[in-house]
Design a protein around this motif. Structure first.
Motif, PDB file in Angstrom:
ATOM      1  N   ILE B 202       0.937  -1.124   0.196  1.00 32.17           N
ATOM      2  CA  ILE B 202      -0.167  -0.002   0.017  1.00 32.17           C
ATOM      3  C   ILE B 202       0.883   1.295   0.012  1.00 32.17           C
ATOM      4  CG2 ILE B 202      -1.613   1.322   1.290  1.00 32.17           C
ATOM      5  CD1 ILE B 202      -3.099  -1.007  -0.060  1.00 32.17           C
ATOM      6  N   HIS B 206       1.516   4.303  -2.963  1.00 34.49           N
ATOM      7  CA  HIS B 206       1.610   5.906  -3.033  1.00 34.49           C
ATOM      8  C   HIS B 206       3.052   6.355  -3.260  1.00 34.49           C
ATOM      9  CE1 HIS B 206      -1.999   5.181  -0.469  1.00 34.49           C
ATOM     10  NE2 HIS B 206      -2.312   6.556  -0.705  1.00 34.49           N
ATOM     11  N   ARG B 245      -7.249  -9.012  -2.453  1.00 35.79           N
ATOM     12  CA  ARG B 245      -6.843  -7.592  -1.808  1.00 35.79           C
ATOM     13  C   ARG B 245      -7.235  -6.652  -2.944  1.00 35.79           C
ATOM     14  NH1 ARG B 245      -1.337  -9.027   1.074  1.00 35.79           N
ATOM     15  NH2 ARG B 245      -2.242 -10.640   2.621  1.00 35.79           N
ATOM     16  N   GLY B 249     -13.822  -2.679  -1.342  1.00 36.60           N
ATOM     17  CA  GLY B 249     -13.923  -2.324   0.020  1.00 36.60           C
ATOM     18  C   GLY B 249     -12.729  -1.959   0.371  1.00 36.60           C
ATOM     19  N   MET B 250     -11.559  -2.479  -0.062  1.00 39.27           N
ATOM     20  CA  MET B 250      -9.873  -2.282   0.542  1.00 39.27           C
ATOM     21  C   MET B 250      -9.525  -1.100   0.015  1.00 39.27           C
ATOM     22  SD  MET B 250      -9.455  -5.292   2.361  1.00 39.27           S
ATOM     23  CE  MET B 250      -7.744  -5.377   2.219  1.00 39.27           C
ATOM     24  N   LEU B 251      -9.752  -0.543  -1.235  1.00 38.38           N
ATOM     25  CA  LEU B 251      -8.915   0.294  -1.946  1.00 38.38           C
ATOM     26  C   LEU B 251      -9.712   1.392  -2.564  1.00 38.38           C
ATOM     27  CD1 LEU B 251      -7.462  -2.255  -4.341  1.00 38.38           C
ATOM     28  CD2 LEU B 251      -6.383  -1.208  -2.307  1.00 38.38           C
ATOM     29  N   SER B 252      -9.150   2.718  -2.447  1.00 37.86           N
ATOM     30  CA  SER B 252      -9.615   3.934  -2.877  1.00 37.86           C
ATOM     31  C   SER B 252     -10.117   3.810  -4.411  1.00 37.86           C
ATOM     32  CB  SER B 252      -8.873   5.086  -2.714  1.00 37.86           C
ATOM     33  OG  SER B 252      -7.902   4.936  -3.288  1.00 37.86           O
ATOM     34  N   PRO B 253     -11.148   4.370  -4.889  1.00 34.49           N
ATOM     35  CA  PRO B 253     -11.478   4.296  -6.426  1.00 34.49           C
ATOM     36  C   PRO B 253     -10.074   4.537  -7.075  1.00 34.49           C
ATOM     37  CG  PRO B 253     -13.357   5.589  -5.176  1.00 34.49           C
ATOM     38  CD  PRO B 253     -11.974   5.091  -4.289  1.00 34.49           C
ATOM     39  N   ILE B 255      -6.978   4.100  -6.615  1.00 32.63           N
ATOM     40  CA  ILE B 255      -6.092   2.763  -6.745  1.00 32.63           C
ATOM     41  C   ILE B 255      -6.828   1.715  -7.457  1.00 32.63           C
ATOM     42  CG2 ILE B 255      -5.186   1.264  -5.336  1.00 32.63           C
ATOM     43  CD1 ILE B 255      -4.243   3.172  -3.377  1.00 32.63           C
ATOM     44  N   ARG B 288     -19.370  -1.338  -4.477  1.00 32.69           N
ATOM     45  CA  ARG B 288     -18.869   0.030  -5.014  1.00 32.69           C
ATOM     46  C   ARG B 288     -18.768   0.134  -6.545  1.00 32.69           C
ATOM     47  NH1 ARG B 288     -13.407   2.200  -3.403  1.00 32.69           N
ATOM     48  NH2 ARG B 288     -12.814   1.123  -5.182  1.00 32.69           N
TER      49      ARG B 288
END
Lengths: 204, 387
Positions: B202, B206, B245, B249-253, B255, B288
């Motif tokens: 993660i 970034h 992974r 639900g784990m990751l921002s849109p 990413i 989502r």
């Protein structure tokens, strides 16, 4: 309007966070004020997660930035523990070695100024009891991703009761439901990491 | 430990036709019942998990025998798992997740499920190495040097599976079971995050997004080949495209849109081109981004979810486009009772059927599934699935 450091923490701007921390330490700012700004940023991270702007990966990022920030500030300062809100014992239940969710909860609780005793993973019931007794914690948090953690959670709750400790128990993890909470005998189900913080705020 | 496979005549063809009609959103006489339960099978038949992981032959046998035993309670039309087992678990899971594996009977007590470690086995310095020597060469070195499997070890690990693959695959089909999933294609995101550890990966997304993207691009052809190639041992109707992974639900849109969806699009295209049905084994919460799954070709895929995605929302968004398989959750199997199972299955059949739906277990029935709950699942699936 939020403090610039708090905003950078909230925005997960890692480089800006460390730059501002370095600048403020160099200029003699009280480390407690710097910590407070970081905490304010983390609190905002929690709110953005609840608002579904942030997701688990953002909490992981925030937790790491916060942890590294505390390490940088801590090199320059020994934080007083007397003003902590209270002790919370957290760990992943016996038989389960998953720690991502547990680590996020630990980060948010530390950011919330709780004294967190992180027992790690695969934690036997007796160790939760010992940690709760020694720390005087009023809250114990049990994490588990796998269904095998259900029995271990129940054994932990039973062990805490048998030890006569006055603690509230919250549980959380991928497959935990209200039905599981009832069977385990925990006081509350934390649906996500922020819920764990909210429960501690309510109970302590 | 040879299995005597019964010959059930045309049952396989009937079940296969039914599955194909589900994927095509054509009417069916009843909703098919599928099963996947690796850990549970051992418990159901009186073996420990330690016994199970140590014996490739037992892995095949307990899965088959468990399905046969469950036929006493209703229909089991399809298996959402390879009939061949994993064989050597440390190699099989380790080489998929690029990390070490703890096994029952070894590092863990006999009946604690296998668990994959979160160690930083791929370092950030390895990124430049991968870009220099290529992913396939790095993978070869990694499996040998960091997982400890020499080339001979790898051949020995694969041998039991390869030796009897044809016999066992054909035997399951002769017994009537449609093999909906005969292999796994692992998304580069899952592999890389497995090797880096989730937390470090993660941070990498970034800190070094362009480098990570370049590496994932390098990894993709190998991932596709491994998934499709593995299926050739079994000749199933489809393979899993794993999603763990990579969940919304784990990751921002931001990413997810860059590092997840574009790779799935290529993985799906390749799988369909190979004549296989992509079974999108999407664990955790994908609600989502359900609308974005319409990027996959219509009536070619199965969305296989585990109880965390809103299955009714999935039906609403994807009805007519993508069949759904799922989603009785692990918690109901482990902590519920037969009435809970019956009610859950009844409601699923009502809300997600009658077309485009295969009843399924959420991910994989847990080791501590109560036997009466699994029997209730088969019973309820048979009872409530008749159209």
């Amino acid at each position: 309007m939020m403090d610039q450091l708090a905003q950078a923490m909230s925005d997960l701007e890692e480089e800006t966070v460390f730059k501002l921390i370095d600048e403020r330490l160099a200029s003699g700012t009280d480390p407690m004020e710097i910590i407070a700004a970081c905490r304010e940023g983390m609190s905002d991270v929690g709110k953005r997660y609840e608002a579904k702007e942030y997701y688990v990966s953002d909490l992981i990022m925030a937790g790491e930035v916060f942890k590294q920030s505390m390490a940088v500030i801590g090199e320059n300062f020994q934080a007083e523990t007397g003003d902590k809100k209270g002790a919370v014992v957290v760990g992943t239940a016996q038989g389960d070695i998953h720690d991502i969710g547990k680590d996020i909860v630990v980060s948010l609780l530390q950011a919330g100024n709780y004294d967190v005793i992180d027992l790690g993973v695969d934690v036997p019931p007796a160790k939760f009891v010992e940690a709760a007794r020694e720390s005087g914690a009023k809250v114990v948090g049990l994490s588990g991703l796998l269904t095998i953690s259900f029995n271990a959670m129940k054994e932990t709750v039973d062990a805490l009761k048998a030890a006569g400790l006055d603690v509230k128990v919250m549980i959380g993890g991928g497959s935990i439901t209200e039905q599981v909470r009832e069977q385990v005998g925990a006081d509350a189900l934390g649906g996500d990491a922020q819920a764990a913080v909210d429960l501690c705020n309510e109970w302590i | 430990m040879a299995i005597k496979y019964p010959d059930r005549g045309t049952l396989y063809d009937e079940n296969l036709d039914r599955i194909k009609r589900v994927i095509a959103f054509e009417e069916v006489d009843r909703i098919p019942v599928s099963l996947v339960s690796t850990g549970f099978n051992s418990q159901y038949l009186g073996y420990t998990l330690a016994d199970y992981v140590k014996s490739p032959e037992l892995q095949v046998k307990v899965q088959f025998d468990a399905m046969e035993k469950l036929r006493n309670f209703g229909r089991v039309d399809a298996m959402n798992n390879t009939p061949l087992g994993i064989g050597n678990y440390k190699f099989g899971l380790g080489s998929a997740w690029f990390n070490k594996v703890k096994l029952p009977g070894d590092e863990l007590p006999d009946n604690v499920i296998w668990q994959i470690m979160e160690e930083e086995l791929i370092t950030v310095e390895d990124y430049d190495l991968i870009l220099d020597i290529g992913w396939d060469e790095f993978k070869k070195r990694f499996i040998k040097e960091r997982l400890g499997f020499s080339e001979l070890d790898q051949q020995e690990a694969m041998a039991p599976i390869m030796l009897n693959a044809s016999r066992d695959a054909e035997g399951h089909k002769k017994a009537g079971y449609v093999i909906v999933n005969g292999g796994v294609m692992v998304h580069p995101f899952d592999t890389l995050s497995g090797g880096r550890s989730m937390t470090q990966f993660i941070l990498d997304l970034h800190r070094y997004p362009d480098k990570v993207e370049a590496i994932m691009d390098l990894m993709l052809p190998s991932a596709i080949m491994a998934g499709i190639g593995g299926a050739s041992l079994v000749e199933p109707t489809g393979i899993w495209l794993g999603g763990w992974r990579t969940a919304s639900g784990m990751l921002s849109p931001k990413i997810w849109d860059r590092f997840v969806l574009p790779y799935y699009i290529k993985m799906v295209e390749a799988t369909v081109a190979a004549g296989l049905t992509p079974v999108l084994h999407f664990d955790q919460d994908w609600t989502r981004d359900l609308e974005k799954l319409k990027a996959f070709p219509a009536k070619k895929c199965i969305l296989n979810i585990d109880g965390m995605t809103d299955i009714r929302k999935a039906k609403e968004v994807l009805d007519g486009h993508m069949a759904i398989m799922g989603d009785v959750p692990a918690a109901i199997f482990a902590a519920g009772n037969p009435e809970d199972v019956h009610n859950y299955v009844r409601d699923l059949m009502r809300d997600i059927g009658p077309t485009g739906f295969i009843l399924g277990v959420g991910c994989d029935a847990p080791y501590n599934t109560k036997p009466e709950n699994m029997e209730a699942y088969v019973e309820a699936g048979t009872k409530y699935g008749v159209m």
